[in-house]
Design a protein around this motif. Sequence first.
Motif, short mmCIF file in Angstrom:
data_model
loop_
_atom_site.label_atom_id
_atom_site.label_comp_id
_atom_site.label_asym_id
_atom_site.label_seq_id
_atom_site.Cartn_x
_atom_site.Cartn_y
_atom_site.Cartn_z
N ASN A 45 0.78 -1.25 -0.04
CA ASN A 45 -0.01 -0.08 0.19
C ASN A 45 0.97 1.24 -0.08
O ASN A 45 0.62 2.12 -0.53
N ASN A 49 1.21 4.19 -3.01
CA ASN A 49 0.56 5.39 -2.51
C ASN A 49 1.66 6.27 -1.63
O ASN A 49 1.24 6.77 -0.64
N TYR A 52 0.93 9.93 -0.46
CA TYR A 52 0.20 9.84 1.02
C TYR A 52 1.22 9.74 2.29
O TYR A 52 1.09 10.36 3.24
N ASN A 205 -7.77 -2.16 1.84
CA ASN A 205 -7.45 -0.69 1.44
C ASN A 205 -8.67 -0.04 1.55
O ASN A 205 -9.81 -0.24 0.75
N GLN A 429 -8.18 4.47 -0.74
CA GLN A 429 -7.09 4.03 -1.37
C GLN A 429 -5.82 3.57 -0.41
O GLN A 429 -5.11 2.63 -0.48
N ILE A 430 -5.94 4.34 0.99
CA ILE A 430 -4.89 3.90 1.95
C ILE A 430 -5.44 2.84 3.00
O ILE A 430 -6.49 2.55 3.17
#
Length: 444
Positions: A45, A49, A52, A205, A429-430
């Motif tokens: 993840n 990403n 982030y 996620n 998304q996270i």
Amino acid sequence: MLIVTATWAYWAYRQYRSYQTPIPAEASSIIRIGVDVLLVDLAWNALWNSDYYHENQPDKPTGFDRETWSHTGIAVPANIFLYQLNRSEQDATAEVYFGSLPLTDSSEFSRWLSEQPTLRVEQDSLGTFAYSEYVLAEYDANRVFFALSPKKIASALPGIRKSVHTLMTSNTRSTVSEGRFPGIRKSSGHVAVMGEHPTTIEFKNGRIVFSVIHALGNPSTAEAVKPQFPDSNTASLWIAGIPYSLANKTFEIGPYTLYGDSLLKYDQGNLIIEWKGSVTQQDTIISYDYDENFNMLERKEVVEKPVPEIYLSIAAKEGLLNYLHAQRILDPQGLNKEVMPLYRVGVTPVPGGFLQLHTADHHSDIPKQRSASPDALYLRVNFGSMDTTSISSAFTPYLRYFDYLEASGRRIDGGKIATKGTLRMRNAQINSLTQLVSALQSAP
């Protein structure tokens, strides 16, 4: 191929070694936390990403920092196992979780313990141990054995201390792979629980997916059917029963007492809660001041404040209202102010055999029921529609991380309920564990 084979072999070996964790035969339940699986998912993840994590998570907020762990003298296993012991409810250790972790260097671990400001290191007739408000640990050359308590351990300290020492010195231990929970190895999820309430939790996620098998304390004696809740509700809850058994229980509510066996005479196992929005209530604020002669004066000011608009409906036989009045839980205005000092709560019998408690000035009709089904539980919470002015400011920092919670439960064999649910986070998304830790760190 050699790299893939070597990686797989190392992964499999770490899994095997973790299942050699010692566990006592008297363990009544076990929790598996899949450290390696979590680390891999979090790493992927973070890879996809990276912006982030660079902007919002510069210091590895997930708490799975191997570099940090390497200075503790603790070896990070592929899985961490916690267990509870078979104890009576009256035993001080009944709610305590025990476990152990391998040590790479007991001297380094001893040094690390002495550097922790929240831990006290003491010595008694059993040896050296460390403890804080919720944790107690003792170690030998190879492992550290610990206890985690949901309550402060001050009063239970002697019993927990003795239990941890017994677990460390026992010669009758088995391993997780050989114990009474062999199915834990095949369980799914990042966190798995086996015992009275089998549970799985997976941190995907943008969402947390969970399932749990549990019992209802007082299943519906009538044909309770799932209501058709309005989509506009901030929160909705329906249970065809009550969450836990009332039998032989006593509930102290301020200066008043309710008896579970008495409540069972009236309860019909159908509970409906709706949070529709917010309403305005009047409250009296009392302050004190002094006059020119230094005499203390009491000042009262009536103010208006927003409170959650909640309707709690209980399917009950005739007589519950009289019982609550007799126990002084209710007064002529509704719920006794000593029972619920924060809000003014009215109580009204409503059609369908329900007794409704409501923060609004009037009752609300029971939602229409759907067609009959094996459902026994439903929960829906829309965090985005919460009026933050009507709830405690202590909760508002968390709300920006959560979006939507929905769970439903169905009856299965043995009179139990299988509940499955999803907690959706604001950022899809996270990884949800990263967001959950961030939410906890945002606490005032």
